[in-house]
Design an enzyme around this catalytic site. Structure first.
Site, PDB file in Angstrom:
ATOM      1  N   ASP A  88       0.838  -1.243   0.010  1.00 37.65           N
ATOM      2  CA  ASP A  88       0.237   0.077  -0.252  1.00 37.65           C
ATOM      3  C   ASP A  88       0.835   1.504  -0.394  1.00 37.65           C
ATOM      4  O   ASP A  88       1.747   1.637   0.508  1.00 37.65           O
ATOM      5  CB  ASP A  88      -1.349  -0.198   1.440  1.00 37.65           C
ATOM      6  CG  ASP A  88      -2.391   1.079   0.672  1.00 37.65           C
ATOM      7  OD1 ASP A  88      -2.200   1.358  -0.060  1.00 37.65           O
ATOM      8  OD2 ASP A  88      -2.535   0.680   2.033  1.00 37.65           O
ATOM      9  N   GLY A  89       0.214   2.693   0.196  1.00 36.32           N
ATOM     10  CA  GLY A  89       0.643   3.662  -0.185  1.00 36.32           C
ATOM     11  C   GLY A  89      -0.468   4.811   0.296  1.00 36.32           C
ATOM     12  O   GLY A  89      -1.225   4.614   0.419  1.00 36.32           O
ATOM     13  N   GLU A 148       2.214   3.174  -3.897  1.00 38.53           N
ATOM     14  CA  GLU A 148       2.036   1.941  -4.149  1.00 38.53           C
ATOM     15  C   GLU A 148       2.491   0.967  -4.967  1.00 38.53           C
ATOM     16  O   GLU A 148       2.765   0.363  -4.847  1.00 38.53           O
ATOM     17  CB  GLU A 148       0.018   2.371  -4.941  1.00 38.53           C
ATOM     18  CG  GLU A 148      -0.374   2.799  -3.626  1.00 38.53           C
ATOM     19  CD  GLU A 148      -1.546   1.917  -3.534  1.00 38.53           C
ATOM     20  OE1 GLU A 148      -1.337   0.795  -3.115  1.00 38.53           O
ATOM     21  OE2 GLU A 148      -2.416   2.514  -2.520  1.00 38.53           O
ATOM     22  N   ASP A 166      -4.837  -2.033  -3.002  1.00 45.71           N
ATOM     23  CA  ASP A 166      -6.318  -2.077  -2.936  1.00 45.71           C
ATOM     24  C   ASP A 166      -6.595  -0.691  -4.109  1.00 45.71           C
ATOM     25  O   ASP A 166      -7.077   0.200  -4.353  1.00 45.71           O
ATOM     26  CB  ASP A 166      -6.747  -1.321  -1.500  1.00 45.71           C
ATOM     27  CG  ASP A 166      -5.598  -0.393  -1.598  1.00 45.71           C
ATOM     28  OD1 ASP A 166      -4.698  -0.224  -2.428  1.00 45.71           O
ATOM     29  OD2 ASP A 166      -5.214   0.632  -0.168  1.00 45.71           O
ATOM     30  N   HIS A 175      -9.611  -0.119   3.535  1.00 44.25           N
ATOM     31  CA  HIS A 175     -10.292   1.331   4.618  1.00 44.25           C
ATOM     32  C   HIS A 175     -11.287   0.176   4.708  1.00 44.25           C
ATOM     33  O   HIS A 175     -12.864   0.695   4.951  1.00 44.25           O
ATOM     34  CB  HIS A 175     -10.624   2.105   3.924  1.00 44.25           C
ATOM     35  CG  HIS A 175      -9.235   2.514   3.568  1.00 44.25           C
ATOM     36  ND1 HIS A 175      -8.355   3.471   4.213  1.00 44.25           N
ATOM     37  CD2 HIS A 175      -8.735   3.130   2.338  1.00 44.25           C
ATOM     38  CE1 HIS A 175      -6.880   4.098   3.824  1.00 44.25           C
ATOM     39  NE2 HIS A 175      -7.150   4.595   2.606  1.00 44.25           N
ATOM     40  N   ASP A 193      -1.184   0.200   5.122  1.00 47.69           N
ATOM     41  CA  ASP A 193      -1.891   1.224   5.139  1.00 47.69           C
ATOM     42  C   ASP A 193      -1.518   1.807   6.457  1.00 47.69           C
ATOM     43  O   ASP A 193      -1.045   3.002   6.063  1.00 47.69           O
ATOM     44  CB  ASP A 193      -3.910   0.989   5.145  1.00 47.69           C
ATOM     45  CG  ASP A 193      -4.338   2.810   5.287  1.00 47.69           C
ATOM     46  OD1 ASP A 193      -4.410   3.479   3.629  1.00 47.69           O
ATOM     47  OD2 ASP A 193      -4.637   3.116   5.536  1.00 47.69           O
TER      48      ASP A 193
END
Length: 324
Positions: free
Chosen positions: A8-9, A43, A67, A121, A131
């Site tokens: 994740d980023g 990301e 995501d 989320h 995240d």
């Protein structure tokens, strides 16, 4: 065996202080970031570092939870066409984030991997953990404090390497320092001081096929790293800098690998002289290089710790101290 990891980023402001992270479990994760970047860059960097960090286990499949449909489509659908068109989109415009995408393209060669899209989320444990760490890295850059980089993946335990894989390189202990906390972040101060990455007039890289000593190889790589064309090439600096690289600059600022790579690409800086003081082999896979740099801002005494990572020598730690 399949390695399942979330990547994740995060970017505060997008663009703004940015972070990235991948997460397998609480004992196996990594994070980093930059003073200024985008969410998509974070990301992509998370995926790239995951491939790099598991390169010592090429026989195991990576199952990447992500995501970002942009990242998944870029890697699994669009990249082959972009490459055929010279890294241009269908409308002829240059592909965004092309350097990171080129690095990913190289890193996934010969690897087994699958991507799975997960909703961000939405309470997915691994995605939430990645995240949290990516956002923490971005926040650290925003506040000018050190980033928690995580334990990483670590070498394959003895006797468990997949068939055909090279033996894992023992982990190199971190160099103890008494570094001050990083000052508040603005524009990188690396280029206003005599710094590690500076141009040399002389090329002393050993010719291919020569039986050079580790000390000579390390010196030549350091000299290569000082050239503006090398500093501006994120692909090459990504090879020369160890994944856990850290620098304490002459100003006292702490630089992580990713932050330095991005800063150097944006501003490779100008020429500096180099006076070798010593090259000492500390072990079979470790060489300490010391030298004096001369730049328009003055002189500095510098030390670089190089370690052998498989067949490649890579810079693990650097520190510079201005001469009064």
């Amino acid at each position: 065996m399949t390695i399942t990891a979330a990547a994740d980023g995060s970017a505060l402001g997008n663009p703004g202080p940015a972070g990235w992270a991948w997460y397998v479990n609480d004992d196996c994760w990594r994070a980093g970031g930059w003073p200024h970047g985008t969410n998509n860059q974070g990301e992509l960097m998370a995926v790239l570092d995951l491939f790099r960090s598991t390169a010592h286990r090429p026989g195991e499949e990576l199952h990447i939870l992500c995501d970002s449909q942009y990242v998944i489509n870029s890697v699994t659908k669009w990249m082959p066409g972009w490459k055929r068109k010279g890294w241009r989109k269908a409308d002829g415009k240059p592909v965004l984030n092309v350097e990171l995408l080129k690095e990913i393209d190289q890193a996934l060669a010969g690897r087994k991997y699958t991507f799975e899209w997960v909703r961000g989320h939405a309470g997915h444990d691994l995605n939430e953990a990645a995240d949290d760490r990516a956002r923490a890295a971005a926040t650290a850059y925003q506040q000018g404090v050190a980033v928690r980089q995580g334990p990483g993946f670590g070498p394959t335990p003895a006797g468990t390497a997949p068939e055909g894989a090279a033996p894992a390189v023992p982990a190199v202990p971190a160099v103890p320092t008494a570094a001050p906390a990083a000052p508040p972040l603005g524009q990188p101060d690396l280029f206003g001081e005599p710094d590690l990455f500076s141009e040399l007039a002389e090329d002393t890289t050993p010719a291919p096929g020569t039986d050079a000593s580790p000390e000579a190889i390390v010196e030549s790589l350091e000299r290569e790293l000082l050239r503006p064309e090398t500093r501006a090439d994120m692909g090459r600096t990504g090879v020369l800098l160890h994944p856990d690289f850290t620098e304490i600059g002459s100003s006292g600022r702490i630089w992580t690998r990713d932050a330095l790579m991005m800063a150097l690409q944006d501003d490779p800086d100008g020429p500096t002289e180099f006076e070798l003081l010593g090259a000492e082999r500390l072990g079979e896979s470790t060489v300490l290089l010391t030298y004096r740099s001369y730049a328009r801002a003055g002189t500095a005494l510098r030390s670089s710790l190089w370690v052998r990572d498989g067949t490649q020598w890579r810079l693990r730690f650097h520190q510079g101290t201005p001469e009064v």
